[in-house]
Design a protein around this motif. Structure first.
Motif, PDB file in Angstrom:
ATOM      1  N   SER A   1       0.830  -1.208   0.000  1.00  0.00           N
ATOM      2  CA  SER A   1       0.000   0.000   0.000  1.00  0.00           C
ATOM      3  C   SER A   1       0.862   1.254   0.000  1.00  0.00           C
TER       4      SER A   1
ATOM      5  N   THR B   1       0.334   5.311   1.123  1.00  0.00           N
ATOM      6  CA  THR B   1      -0.525   6.212   1.876  1.00  0.00           C
ATOM      7  C   THR B   1      -0.039   7.634   1.686  1.00  0.00           C
TER       8      THR B   1
ATOM      9  N   GLU C   1      -0.599  11.139   3.463  1.00  0.00           N
ATOM     10  CA  GLU C   1      -1.147  11.718   4.679  1.00  0.00           C
ATOM     11  C   GLU C   1      -1.082  13.236   4.599  1.00  0.00           C
TER      12      GLU C   1
ATOM     13  N   THR D   1      -5.019   8.505   0.961  1.00  0.00           N
ATOM     14  CA  THR D   1      -4.203   7.474   0.354  1.00  0.00           C
ATOM     15  C   THR D   1      -4.721   6.904  -0.926  1.00  0.00           C
TER      16      THR D   1
ATOM     17  N   GLY E   1      -5.609   4.433   1.180  1.00  0.00           N
ATOM     18  CA  GLY E   1      -5.243   5.239   2.290  1.00  0.00           C
ATOM     19  C   GLY E   1      -6.303   6.079   2.910  1.00  0.00           C
TER      20      GLY E   1
ATOM     21  N   ARG F   1       2.712  13.717   3.356  1.00  0.00           N
ATOM     22  CA  ARG F   1       3.764  12.709   3.528  1.00  0.00           C
ATOM     23  C   ARG F   1       3.320  11.465   2.777  1.00  0.00           C
TER      24      ARG F   1
ATOM     25  N   ARG G   1       3.907   7.513   2.111  1.00  0.00           N
ATOM     26  CA  ARG G   1       4.472   6.341   2.785  1.00  0.00           C
ATOM     27  C   ARG G   1       4.207   5.113   1.921  1.00  0.00           C
ATOM     28  N   TYR G   2       5.207   4.258   1.843  1.00  0.00           N
ATOM     29  CA  TYR G   2       5.073   2.981   1.129  1.00  0.00           C
ATOM     30  C   TYR G   2       5.463   1.877   2.096  1.00  0.00           C
ATOM     31  N   GLN G   3       4.562   0.952   2.301  1.00  0.00           N
ATOM     32  CA  GLN G   3       4.801  -0.165   3.210  1.00  0.00           C
ATOM     33  C   GLN G   3       5.267   0.339   4.585  1.00  0.00           C
ATOM     34  N   ASN G   4       4.603   1.377   5.074  1.00  0.00           N
ATOM     35  CA  ASN G   4       4.879   1.967   6.390  1.00  0.00           C
ATOM     36  C   ASN G   4       6.265   2.611   6.514  1.00  0.00           C
ATOM     37  N   ARG G   5       6.847   2.998   5.371  1.00  0.00           N
ATOM     38  CA  ARG G   5       8.116   3.725   5.369  1.00  0.00           C
ATOM     39  C   ARG G   5       7.880   5.105   4.756  1.00  0.00           C
ATOM     40  N   ASN G   6       8.417   6.127   5.384  1.00  0.00           N
ATOM     41  CA  ASN G   6       8.325   7.480   4.822  1.00  0.00           C
ATOM     42  C   ASN G   6       9.173   7.565   3.567  1.00  0.00           C
TER      43      ASN G   6
END
Length: 160
Positions: free
Chosen positions: A56, A58, A60, A83, A86, A104, A106-111
């Motif tokens: 995913s 996202t 934000e 998202t 998202g 912001r 984010r890909y796979q919970n990484r900024n």
């Protein structure tokens, strides 16, 4: 990517300008791995690895709050979100100045630090992963056709 990004960007701008008057809490776009890799390529952050199953992205939306005291040099961000799979969450407060809003990715919970926001004034000072809403919108405008039918039609074809 232009049409989807334009939808996300427009809804974020609306949320930024309306704040709590806009009751939208979350915006979800469901898509395929090809769109995820396309989005990452569009923003120059593709790592050349095919997105995993259930991957995913996202986007934000944040609003910068005013420091509580004049001695405070830290930035305080109020989280909000949008998202591709998202979120578009709420703001607190009534500050509706677009320049105080940040995106912001984010890909796979990484900024992800977006190269398009690397210049001074296009991101939150000291936090390059927070792109200004205006810099994000400017890039999306570059990607979004003005006349969908003419610009996206196969060569030599027109739609009636």
């Amino acid at each position: 990517m232009g049409r989807m990004l334009d939808d996300i960007s427009s809804k974020m701008l609306f949320k930024a300008s309306k704040g709590d008057e806009d009751e939208t809490k979350i915006l979800v776009h469901s898509t395929h791995d090809t769109a995820l890799s396309g989005l990452m390529t569009t923003f120059d952050v593709y790592d050349e690895k095919w997105p995993a199953f259930t991957a995913s992205i996202t986007f934000e939306l944040f609003r910068r709050r005013k420091p509580e005291s004049s001695n405070s040099s830290r930035f305080n961000l109020s989280g909000v979100a949008s998202t591709v799979q998202g979120v578009l969450s709420p703001f607190s407060g009534k500050d509706k100045n677009q320049s105080d809003h940040y995106i912001r990715m984010r890909y796979q919970n990484r900024n992800l630090v977006l190269p398009m926001c690397s210049e001074e004034g296009k991101h939150l000072p000291g936090s390059p992963e927070f792109c200004t809403l205006s810099a994000f919108r400017d890039r999306v405008k570059e990607l979004t056709p003005v006349d969908w039918e003419a610009e996206c039609a196969p060569s030599g074809r027109t739609f009636s």
